[in-house]
Design a protein around this motif. Structure first.
Motif, PDB file in Angstrom:
ATOM      1  N   GLU A 200      56.444 -15.414  25.758  1.00 53.35           N
ATOM      2  CA  GLU A 200      55.443 -16.215  26.454  1.00 53.35           C
ATOM      3  C   GLU A 200      54.837 -15.415  27.608  1.00 53.35           C
ATOM      4  O   GLU A 200      53.632 -15.497  27.866  1.00 53.35           O
ATOM      5  CB  GLU A 200      56.084 -17.508  26.974  1.00 53.35           C
TER       6      GLU A 200
ATOM      7  N   SER B 197      54.331 -17.105  19.533  1.00 55.88           N
ATOM      8  CA  SER B 197      54.908 -17.303  20.859  1.00 55.88           C
ATOM      9  C   SER B 197      54.659 -18.718  21.347  1.00 55.88           C
ATOM     10  O   SER B 197      55.551 -19.370  21.920  1.00 55.88           O
ATOM     11  CB  SER B 197      54.315 -16.299  21.851  1.00 55.88           C
TER      12      SER B 197
ATOM     13  N   ASN C   5      56.954 -21.017  19.441  1.00 55.70           N
ATOM     14  CA  ASN C   5      58.330 -20.892  19.920  1.00 55.70           C
ATOM     15  C   ASN C   5      58.511 -21.597  21.265  1.00 55.70           C
ATOM     16  O   ASN C   5      59.533 -22.246  21.518  1.00 55.70           O
ATOM     17  CB  ASN C   5      58.715 -19.428  20.053  1.00 55.70           C
ATOM     18  N   THR C   6      57.500 -21.439  22.131  1.00 54.71           N
ATOM     19  CA  THR C   6      57.573 -22.090  23.442  1.00 54.71           C
ATOM     20  C   THR C   6      57.598 -23.606  23.285  1.00 54.71           C
ATOM     21  O   THR C   6      58.375 -24.303  23.942  1.00 54.71           O
ATOM     22  CB  THR C   6      56.369 -21.680  24.307  1.00 54.71           C
ATOM     23  N   LYS C   7      56.743 -24.118  22.398  1.00 52.50           N
ATOM     24  CA  LYS C   7      56.714 -25.561  22.167  1.00 52.50           C
ATOM     25  C   LYS C   7      58.046 -26.054  21.604  1.00 52.50           C
ATOM     26  O   LYS C   7      58.548 -27.112  21.982  1.00 52.50           O
ATOM     27  CB  LYS C   7      55.576 -25.917  21.207  1.00 52.50           C
ATOM     28  N   GLN C   8      58.608 -25.275  20.681  1.00 53.41           N
ATOM     29  CA  GLN C   8      59.895 -25.665  20.105  1.00 53.41           C
ATOM     30  C   GLN C   8      60.992 -25.684  21.171  1.00 53.41           C
ATOM     31  O   GLN C   8      61.856 -26.565  21.170  1.00 53.41           O
ATOM     32  CB  GLN C   8      60.270 -24.712  18.979  1.00 53.41           C
ATOM     33  N   LYS C   9      60.951 -24.701  22.082  1.00 53.44           N
ATOM     34  CA  LYS C   9      61.945 -24.675  23.156  1.00 53.44           C
ATOM     35  C   LYS C   9      61.797 -25.884  24.064  1.00 53.44           C
ATOM     36  O   LYS C   9      62.786 -26.484  24.485  1.00 53.44           O
ATOM     37  CB  LYS C   9      61.800 -23.383  23.963  1.00 53.44           C
ATOM     38  N   VAL C  10      60.535 -26.222  24.370  1.00 56.11           N
ATOM     39  CA  VAL C  10      60.294 -27.386  25.224  1.00 56.11           C
ATOM     40  C   VAL C  10      60.777 -28.657  24.529  1.00 56.11           C
ATOM     41  O   VAL C  10      61.443 -29.507  25.134  1.00 56.11           O
ATOM     42  CB  VAL C  10      58.795 -27.495  25.580  1.00 56.11           C
ATOM     43  N   ASP C  11      60.441 -28.775  23.219  1.00 61.40           N
ATOM     44  CA  ASP C  11      60.878 -29.957  22.468  1.00 61.40           C
ATOM     45  C   ASP C  11      62.398 -30.040  22.406  1.00 61.40           C
ATOM     46  O   ASP C  11      62.985 -31.126  22.541  1.00 61.40           O
ATOM     47  CB  ASP C  11      60.306 -29.924  21.051  1.00 61.40           C
ATOM     48  N   LYS C  12      63.027 -28.893  22.180  1.00 62.18           N
ATOM     49  CA  LYS C  12      64.488 -28.872  22.120  1.00 62.18           C
ATOM     50  C   LYS C  12      65.094 -29.261  23.460  1.00 62.18           C
ATOM     51  O   LYS C  12      66.089 -30.005  23.522  1.00 62.18           O
ATOM     52  CB  LYS C  12      64.971 -27.477  21.709  1.00 62.18           C
ATOM     53  N   SER C  13      64.488 -28.757  24.544  1.00 62.30           N
ATOM     54  CA  SER C  13      64.975 -29.101  25.877  1.00 62.30           C
ATOM     55  C   SER C  13      64.850 -30.598  26.136  1.00 62.30           C
ATOM     56  O   SER C  13      65.757 -31.227  26.694  1.00 62.30           O
ATOM     57  CB  SER C  13      64.194 -28.317  26.937  1.00 62.30           C
TER      58      SER C  13
ATOM     59  N   GLU D  13      67.511 -32.426  24.129  1.00 63.19           N
ATOM     60  CA  GLU D  13      68.819 -32.287  24.752  1.00 63.19           C
ATOM     61  C   GLU D  13      68.931 -33.180  25.981  1.00 63.19           C
ATOM     62  O   GLU D  13      69.975 -33.797  26.232  1.00 63.19           O
ATOM     63  CB  GLU D  13      69.067 -30.829  25.135  1.00 63.19           C
TER      64      GLU D  13
END
Length: 278
Positions: free
Chosen positions: A3, A130, A133-141, A144
């Motif tokens: 990112e 990128s 991946n950033t969106k997936q990380k945000v969604d995963k966060s 959680e």
């Protein structure tokens, strides 16, 4: 990191400085950068503790390689400036422009080559990846975080439900108890108790008869219905009976006998009044 690279390629100055500092950290070099509107040049300042760390023949090719790999948008003409580390200066560009010979070890202009068509396509793909991946990380966060919160809210919801059930059960029990035991809660009225079952609290019949007679006389001033007059008749009769029970040994015996007759007459008069209203 992907990112940050994407942001640097789009022209983010903060992302560009962060990447240059990370890749030059092994050489002990720190960089600062700003766009010079007057010259249309990206000005980069490289600082280190010793001149050896800032050797021009080493630093220029390495920094050019880093910048060429990133190819930041709208930045093609670049000037690399080098000097010994000084305390932070917010207006460092004005300083080196005013006294370049006293401020800098050296300065060199470079020109970045625009990426070819294949490189542009590759970078667009990398940037899109990128972003995904950033969106997936945000969604995963977020997932959680929600999963951590869910047990809490479930516990709160369960506690509220339990309280409601307890309150509902208590309310139902209270209504049931009220239905089967009305007499346990309702205050007892004097006229609701059969005359034969009353117990005279005062063991002295003369005083009790006087008290009952005074109360009956007061109530007689406001009695209006047949039921009220019948109640008064019963009270006068009760007062008469109490006077009749006064012992002969009592010095008030003769007074009691006289009042017993008077109270009985009052009872008869109350009965007559009740009959007229019926």
């Amino acid at each position: 990191m992907d990112e940050i690279i994407r942001q640097a390629r789009q022209g983010s100055m903060a992302a560009l400085i962060q990447l240059m500092n990370e890749r030059l950290a092994d050489s002990g070099i720190r960089t600062r950068a700003t766009f010079d509107d007057g010259l249309g040049v990206l000005q980069i300042l490289c600082e280190a503790e010793t001149p050896e760390q800032l050797e021009q023949a080493y630093l220029v090719p390495r920094l050019t390689s880093i910048l060429q790999e990133l190819s930041p948008r709208n930045f093609r003409r670049i000037r690399i400036n080098a000097r010994i580390t000084r305390e932070q200066q917010l207006l460092w560009l004005d300083e080196i422009k005013r006294e370049p010979e006293n401020q800098l070890l050296w300065s060199e202009d470079i020109q970045l080559t625009p990426p070819n068509l294949w490189q542009q396509m590759l970078r667009r793909f990398q940037d899109r990846q990128s972003a995904v991946n950033t969106k997936q990380k945000v969604d995963k966060s977020l997932l959680e975080k929600r999963s951590r919160l869910n047990p809490y809210w479930k516990g709160v919801g369960g506690g509220v439900l339990l309280c409601l059930l307890v309150l509902g059960g208590f309310w139902s029990w209270w209504r049931w108890r009220s239905a089967i035991e009305p007499s346990a809660r309702a205050p007892l009225k004097a006229n609701s108790i059969p005359e034969a079952s009353r117990v005279v609290q005062n063991t002295e019949p003369f005083a009790e008869a006087v008290r009952l007679a005074e109360a009956s006389a007061a109530n007689g001033q406001t009695a209006k219905t047949a039921a009220e007059w019948l109640d008064l008749a019963a009270k006068w009769q009760r007062a008469s009976d109490l006077m009749q029970s006064v012992a002969k040994s009592d010095p008030r015996y003769s007074t009691a006998r006289s009042r017993a007759q008077l109270y009985r007459k009052n009872s008869e008069m109350a009965q007559q009044q009740a009959r007229r209203l019926q």
